[in-house]
Enzyme design. Structure first.
Site, mmCIF file in Angstrom:
data_model
loop_
_atom_site.group_PDB
_atom_site.id
_atom_site.type_symbol
_atom_site.label_atom_id
_atom_site.label_comp_id
_atom_site.label_asym_id
_atom_site.label_seq_id
_atom_site.Cartn_x
_atom_site.Cartn_y
_atom_site.Cartn_z
ATOM 1 C CE LYS A 67 -4.057 -2.177 1.961
ATOM 2 N NZ LYS A 67 -5.043 -2.273 3.025
ATOM 3 C CG ASP A 103 -8.162 -0.343 3.513
ATOM 4 O OD1 ASP A 103 -8.857 -1.133 2.847
ATOM 5 O OD2 ASP A 103 -6.916 -0.417 3.568
ATOM 6 N NE ARG A 157 5.146 1.119 11.276
ATOM 7 C CZ ARG A 157 4.679 0.094 10.547
ATOM 8 N NH1 ARG A 157 4.770 -1.136 11.005
ATOM 9 N NH2 ARG A 157 4.120 0.304 9.379
ATOM 10 C CE1 TYR A 226 -10.619 -10.184 4.996
ATOM 11 C CE2 TYR A 226 -10.723 -12.511 4.446
ATOM 12 C CZ TYR A 226 -10.397 -11.208 4.105
ATOM 13 O OH TYR A 226 -9.834 -10.943 2.892
HETATM 14 P P1 NAP Z 1 1.073 -3.816 8.153
HETATM 15 O O1 NAP Z 1 1.134 -2.492 7.496
HETATM 16 O O2 NAP Z 1 2.115 -4.819 7.837
HETATM 17 O O3 NAP Z 1 1.049 -3.550 9.738
HETATM 18 C C1 NAP Z 1 1.057 -4.641 10.611
HETATM 19 C C2 NAP Z 1 0.744 -4.172 12.022
HETATM 20 O O4 NAP Z 1 0.695 -5.331 12.870
HETATM 21 C C3 NAP Z 1 1.807 -3.258 12.615
HETATM 22 O O5 NAP Z 1 1.195 -2.372 13.516
HETATM 23 C C4 NAP Z 1 2.700 -4.257 13.359
HETATM 24 O O6 NAP Z 1 3.448 -3.695 14.415
HETATM 25 C C5 NAP Z 1 1.656 -5.178 13.924
HETATM 26 N N1 NAP Z 1 2.206 -6.503 14.275
HETATM 27 C C6 NAP Z 1 2.643 -7.456 13.423
HETATM 28 N N2 NAP Z 1 3.055 -8.545 14.117
HETATM 29 C C7 NAP Z 1 2.874 -8.259 15.424
HETATM 30 C C8 NAP Z 1 3.077 -8.977 16.633
HETATM 31 N N3 NAP Z 1 3.581 -10.213 16.657
HETATM 32 N N4 NAP Z 1 2.754 -8.389 17.804
HETATM 33 C C9 NAP Z 1 2.232 -7.135 17.808
HETATM 34 N N5 NAP Z 1 2.013 -6.409 16.709
HETATM 35 C C10 NAP Z 1 2.317 -6.969 15.531
HETATM 36 O O7 NAP Z 1 -0.321 -4.546 7.861
HETATM 37 P P2 NAP Z 1 -1.731 -3.835 7.603
HETATM 38 O O8 NAP Z 1 -1.879 -3.505 6.161
HETATM 39 O O9 NAP Z 1 -1.848 -2.732 8.596
HETATM 40 O O10 NAP Z 1 -2.769 -5.004 7.912
HETATM 41 C C11 NAP Z 1 -3.086 -5.381 9.241
HETATM 42 C C12 NAP Z 1 -4.220 -6.418 9.199
HETATM 43 O O11 NAP Z 1 -5.428 -5.781 8.754
HETATM 44 C C13 NAP Z 1 -3.937 -7.561 8.242
HETATM 45 O O12 NAP Z 1 -4.279 -8.808 8.850
HETATM 46 C C14 NAP Z 1 -4.844 -7.276 7.048
HETATM 47 O O13 NAP Z 1 -5.297 -8.430 6.403
HETATM 48 C C15 NAP Z 1 -6.019 -6.581 7.719
HETATM 49 N N6 NAP Z 1 -6.730 -5.701 6.762
HETATM 50 C C16 NAP Z 1 -8.021 -6.007 6.452
HETATM 51 C C17 NAP Z 1 -8.715 -5.215 5.551
HETATM 52 C C18 NAP Z 1 -10.148 -5.541 5.220
HETATM 53 O O14 NAP Z 1 -10.662 -5.024 4.217
HETATM 54 N N7 NAP Z 1 -10.831 -6.326 6.022
HETATM 55 C C19 NAP Z 1 -8.104 -4.098 4.957
HETATM 56 C C20 NAP Z 1 -6.786 -3.810 5.311
HETATM 57 C C21 NAP Z 1 -6.111 -4.621 6.213
HETATM 58 P P3 NAP Z 1 4.920 -3.086 14.147
HETATM 59 O O15 NAP Z 1 4.700 -1.693 13.640
HETATM 60 O O16 NAP Z 1 5.564 -3.162 15.453
HETATM 61 O O17 NAP Z 1 5.582 -3.978 13.105
#
Ligand code: NAP
Length: 288
Positions: A67, A103, A157, A226
């Site tokens: 993204k 989103d 962050r 999900y």
């Molecule tokens: P991202 O940019 O990679 O961010 C991941 C986030 O998760 C960061 O805040 C990261 O923390 C945190 N994280 C990862 N592993 C962790 C752990 N072990 N313990 C604590 N925090 C952890 O991903 P994203 O795009 O934000 O997506 C996040 C989730 O939302 C995904 O599962 C995605 O599928 C879902 N999502 C769903 C939709 C929908 O339409 N339903 C749309 C968008 C996203 P750090 O900053 O410390 O790495």
């Protein structure tokens, strides 16, 4: 009407539900849709997107982990994509990519129109500060939530997101260690991908430890993920006694409908495909 070419880019992308959702929207609206899933990493994405445009691609969704990369490839971006610092929808205009982010509006529409959650004045905890958190935080603020607290594994962050939102006194960063003494929330949103880590299929792994004192009898708990990925947080929310326990399927469908409107000028009805997805085993797979 000629068939337009659209795609979702991401990595991994095999299990994405987006092709199914857009095919459904096409059938419902009578608009011919060719929608594919294209695997691309941040390294291969620019070339893959160029090849897609050269082959007649006129619009795309972008998911993990592309993204931010998509934002950088746009000639122009919407205000909400700029505020999110991330693009999830690309539209080809005049030989260039225009970026948007659906989103946040997707989440707000699912919560308010489908799940019956009134978000106004709600004390909200956002867990995570990645791309999804950046997308949903401005939309939640625009929808009128009350105070917003943001916690993230990498605290810098969370601080950066708070600074970016620019609402001192209303938006605050906190450490995970502070959560046991922070009180109850009306809305708790898991925007992390913690449970996606290999082996993270239960509450003991991946998901950060969360005190049940965050949840009261009127609290709505939402996981943006999900399928299997949402199971640990939703199980925690149920055990804590949450009033509403909501996964990210509705958000996925609503953000897709907003993207469809940007590409085709028509917003499809979403309830039908939402119900169809709910009834399918497809929700038990990891997807975008
Ligand atoms: P991202 O940019 O990679 O961010 C991941 C986030 O998760 C960061 O805040 C990261 O923390 C945190 N994280 C990862 N592993 C962790 C752990 N072990 N313990 C604590 N925090 C952890 O991903 P994203 O795009 O934000 O997506 C996040 C989730 O939302 C995904 O599962 C995605 O599928 C879902 N999502 C769903 C939709 C929908 O339409 N339903 C749309 C968008 C996203 P750090 O900053 O410390 O790495």
């Amino acid at each position: 009407m000629s068939e337009s070419r659209h795609a979702v880019f991401g990595h991994p992308i095999t299990h994405s539900l987006s092709p199914r959702i857009h095919a459904h929207f096409g059938r419902q609206t009578g608009i011919p849709v060719h929608f594919e899933a294209i695997d691309a990493t941040p390294e291969t994405f620019p070339t893959a997107l160029e090849a897609f445009a050269a082959g007649g691609g006129t619009g795309a969704n972008v998911t993990l982990p592309l993204k931010e990369a998509a934002l950088a490839l746009c000639a122009e971006v919407s205000d909400r994509a700029r505020r999110a610092g991330a693009v999830n929808t690309l539209v080809r205009k005049g030989g260039q990519w225009h970026g948007d982010n659906t989103d946040g509006t997707g989440l707000v529409r699912d919560l308010t129109a489908r799940q019956g959650v009134d978000v106004r004045q709600r004390r909200t905890l956002l867990i995570g500060a990645g791309g999804a958190a950046h997308g949903v935080a401005p939309a939640l603020i625009d929808a009128g939530i009350g105070e917003l607290f943001i916690v993230n594994r990498t605290t810098a962050r969370a601080d950066a997101l708070v600074d970016k939102l620019g609402l001192p006194g209303r938006v605050h960063a906190r450490y995970f260690e502070d959560l046991h003494a922070i009180g109850e929330f009306d809305l708790v949103i898991n925007a992390t991908s913690a449970a996606r880590e290999p082996g993270s299929t239960n509450a003991e792994s991946g998901l950060p430890k969360l005190p049940t004192s965050l949840v009261g009898t009127r609290t709505a708990c939402v996981d943006l993920s999900y399928g299997e990925v949402a199971i640990p947080f939703l199980a925690w929310a149920r055990a804590a006694g949450a009033h509403n326990v909501i996964d990210g399927v509705g958000m996925l469908v609503e953000q897709a409908a907003d993207a469809f409107k940007l590409w085709h000028g028509v917003r499809p009805y979403t309830d039908e495909v939402y119900t169809a997805l709910r009834e399918r085993d497809a929700l038990l797979v990891t997807a975008d």
